[in-house]
Design a protein around this motif. Structure first.
Motif, short mmCIF file in Angstrom:
data_model
loop_
_atom_site.label_atom_id
_atom_site.label_comp_id
_atom_site.label_asym_id
_atom_site.label_seq_id
_atom_site.Cartn_x
_atom_site.Cartn_y
_atom_site.Cartn_z
N ALA A 170 20.92 3.48 12.22
CA ALA A 170 22.01 3.92 12.97
C ALA A 170 22.54 2.85 13.87
CB ALA A 170 22.13 5.11 13.88
N CYS A 171 21.37 2.20 14.59
CA CYS A 171 21.55 1.22 15.46
C CYS A 171 21.96 -0.42 15.00
CB CYS A 171 20.33 0.89 16.57
SG CYS A 171 20.20 2.54 17.62
N GLY A 172 21.76 -0.34 13.58
CA GLY A 172 22.12 -1.65 13.15
C GLY A 172 20.78 -2.34 12.66
N ASN A 173 19.63 -1.88 12.74
CA ASN A 173 18.42 -2.42 12.37
C ASN A 173 18.17 -2.34 10.87
OD1 ASN A 173 17.19 -3.16 15.07
ND2 ASN A 173 17.78 -0.92 15.38
N THR A 174 17.46 -3.05 9.95
CA THR A 174 16.98 -2.69 8.71
C THR A 174 15.35 -2.28 8.93
OG1 THR A 174 16.54 -5.03 8.54
CG2 THR A 174 18.43 -4.08 7.60
N VAL A 175 14.98 -1.65 7.91
CA VAL A 175 13.69 -1.06 8.30
C VAL A 175 12.77 -1.27 6.90
CG1 VAL A 175 14.69 0.63 9.41
CG2 VAL A 175 14.31 1.39 6.85
N VAL A 176 11.40 -1.49 7.26
CA VAL A 176 10.44 -1.27 6.30
C VAL A 176 9.47 -0.05 6.75
CG1 VAL A 176 8.18 -2.31 5.17
CG2 VAL A 176 10.36 -3.78 5.76
N ALA A 177 9.45 0.97 5.75
CA ALA A 177 8.69 2.14 6.26
C ALA A 177 7.54 2.16 5.23
CB ALA A 177 9.60 3.27 5.89
N LYS A 178 6.54 2.77 6.05
CA LYS A 178 5.35 3.05 5.29
C LYS A 178 4.77 4.48 5.35
CE LYS A 178 1.18 3.38 6.06
NZ LYS A 178 0.59 4.56 5.09
N PRO A 179 5.17 5.51 4.73
CA PRO A 179 4.86 6.86 4.76
C PRO A 179 3.01 6.95 4.61
CG PRO A 179 6.61 6.59 3.00
CD PRO A 179 5.66 5.12 3.30
N SER A 180 2.84 8.14 4.92
CA SER A 180 1.55 8.41 4.70
C SER A 180 1.16 8.24 3.11
CB SER A 180 0.89 9.79 5.16
OG SER A 180 -0.28 10.30 4.45
N GLU A 181 -0.15 7.83 2.83
CA GLU A 181 -0.61 7.51 1.44
C GLU A 181 -0.97 8.74 0.63
OE1 GLU A 181 -4.10 7.25 3.78
OE2 GLU A 181 -2.02 6.36 3.77
N MET A 182 -1.01 9.83 1.77
CA MET A 182 -1.48 11.23 1.20
C MET A 182 -0.14 11.90 0.98
SD MET A 182 -4.52 12.29 3.80
CE MET A 182 -3.89 12.16 5.00
N THR A 183 1.11 11.71 1.47
CA THR A 183 2.18 12.52 1.25
C THR A 183 3.10 11.64 1.21
OG1 THR A 183 2.46 12.96 3.79
CG2 THR A 183 1.41 14.49 2.39
N SER A 184 3.50 11.11 -0.01
CA SER A 184 4.65 9.85 -0.25
C SER A 184 5.58 10.33 -1.13
CB SER A 184 3.90 8.66 -0.97
OG SER A 184 2.89 8.14 -0.14
N VAL A 185 5.60 11.33 -1.78
CA VAL A 185 6.60 11.72 -2.85
C VAL A 185 8.03 11.94 -2.30
CG1 VAL A 185 7.26 13.66 -4.60
CG2 VAL A 185 4.76 12.85 -4.32
#
Length: 433
Positions: A170-185
């Motif tokens: 929303a603020c205009g950034n781009t993202v690289v997200a890493k969810p937990s490897e245990m709950t990624s679906v």
């Protein structure tokens, strides 16, 4: 969507495309204990590709108006809401929470996170002052920072992932997200909707994998100037050390040992059901054994009652709700966060005593106070060393207000104003006329 012998195989989402990984991690269905999903075991190479994609997408995305970004976010919220039941079923199977909780809390809140920040970004104002004697006007401007690294935990997968993604983009950034490897679906499912929502390629990138590999590569990347992390205090210490050479902005929402203080004038008809929900909401047997070794008494649950499970769930990760009494304040069960259906019940005599004991832990995320005495409620709330204090209720949230903890429970706050300030850089501009 790919399958291998009925196993769901996830792929990283980079630059608008699903990208396979050279190695994978097994993910287990907590209700059966069986492997049902394979998650990418990403590392530096995958993170590098994702950061490059986010960096390339930043100029165009940051130049879009808040209204343009808002429309795309609202479209994504609509798409998730349309598939709410599918998301809820997946969240329940992947994380282990009840389908009712996923259906009524997790997924609706993920939708609301997107809509909330899509709206709030349209209403922020900046500061302006005048120095008439100098013929100058000063004003502030807030600009997006760049590529945001977002690391979210296993307990509220899509709920907390969108809590980070929404304000960042929303603020205009781009993202690289890493969810937990245990709950990624559900993160992977969300990625399948991004193009339909109109999200430009590279704005949202999701890299799956372990914290020690993918997470550390993201934290250490020189082109990722800010990190938002929710998880353990120990991991946050590692993130702080690795971020220090790059002077990165950090938002760390960490663990808690949240006291529920029930005074003798509390309305028990409201207090007991709510406190039961707050105590047993998460899905740890070693703590119960240690408590017994320390002389505590197990009233019910683990080691006292039998747990009868259907044949198909015998290997599942089930545990009876457990209540421990006669436990000392210095016990691990009183001092450490237990991610399991275990609660300790101890008596107290005075207001002064209970405040001192409640503050006698290293954490300070949240607390609840139950009393019909309005003066006492205000007095105790002010004295508790907690970032949030709920009185005669629990988990009632206004997203405009700050969320975050004191002491070892974190650094920084999240919420409309706080997230806006974290995901932007402020600039003071002076005009002489």
């Amino acid at each position: 969507m790919a399958h291998s012998k009925a196993l769901l195989v996830l792929e990283n989402f980079i630059a608008g495309k699903f990208v396979p990984c050279s190695s994978y991690i097994d993910s287990y269905n907590p209700s059966t204990g069986d492997v049902y999903c394979r998650v990418p075991d990403s590392g530096k190479e995958e993170v590098e590709a994702a950061v490059r994609a986010a960096k390339d997408a930043f100029p165009a995305w940051s130049s879009k108006s808040p209204l343009e970004r808002s429309r795309i976010m609202n479209k994504l919220a609509d798409l998730i809401e349309h598939d709410l039941e599918e998301f809820a079923q997946a969240e329940s199977k992947d994380q282990g929470k009840t389908i009712t909780f996923a259906r009524t809390v997790d997924i609706p809140r993920a939708v609301y996170n997107l809509r909330f920040f899509a709206s709030s970004i349209l209403h922020h104002t900046t500061e302006c002052t005048e120095m008439a004697s100098m013929g100058c006007v000063h004003y502030t401007s807030r600009e997006p920072v760049g590529v945001a690294g977002l690391i979210s935990p296993w307990n509220l997968p899509l709920y907390l992932l969108t809590w980070k993604i929404a304000p960042a983009i929303a603020c205009g950034n781009t993202v690289v997200a890493k969810p937990s490897e245990m709950t990624s679906v559900t993160a992977w499912m969300m990625c399948k909707l991004l193009e339909k929502a109109g999200m430009p390629h590279g704005v949202v990138n999701v890299v799956f994998g372990m914290g020690a590999k993918a997470g550390e590569a993201l934290v250490c990347h020189p082109d990722v100037p800010l990190i938002s992390f929710t998880g353990s205090t120990l991991t946050a210490q590692r993130i702080t050390e690795k971020s220090a050479p790059h002077c990165k902005k950090l938002s760390l929402e960490l663990g808690g040992k949240n006291p529920a203080i029930v005074f003798d004038d509390a309305d028990l008809s409201q207090c007991i059901p709510t406190t039961l929900r707050s105590s047993f909401a998460n899905q740890v047997r070693s703590y119960v054994k240690r408590a017994q070794a320390e002389g505590a008494k197990i009233l019910c649950g683990e080691g006292v009652d039998s747990l009868d499970l259907p044949a198909g769930n015998q290997k599942g990760y089930f545990m009876l709700p457990t209540i421990i009494t006669e436990v000392r304040d210095e016990s691990c069960c009183m001092q450490e966060e237990i991610f399991g259906p275990v609660t300790c019940v101890v008596a107290f005599d005075t207001e002064e005593e209970v405040v001192e004991r409640a503050n006698g832990v290293k954490y300070g995320l949240a607390a609840t106070v139950w009393s019909s005495n309005v003066g006492r409620v205000h007095r105790v709330a002010r004295r508790l060393q907690s970032g949030l204090v709920w009185t005669n209720c629990w988990l009632v949230r206004d997203l405009n207000l700050p969320f975050g903890g004191m002491k070892a429970s974190g650094i920084g706050r999240e919420g409309a104003k706080d997230s806006y300030e974290f995901f932007t850089e402020v600039k003071t501009i002076t005009i002489k006329h």
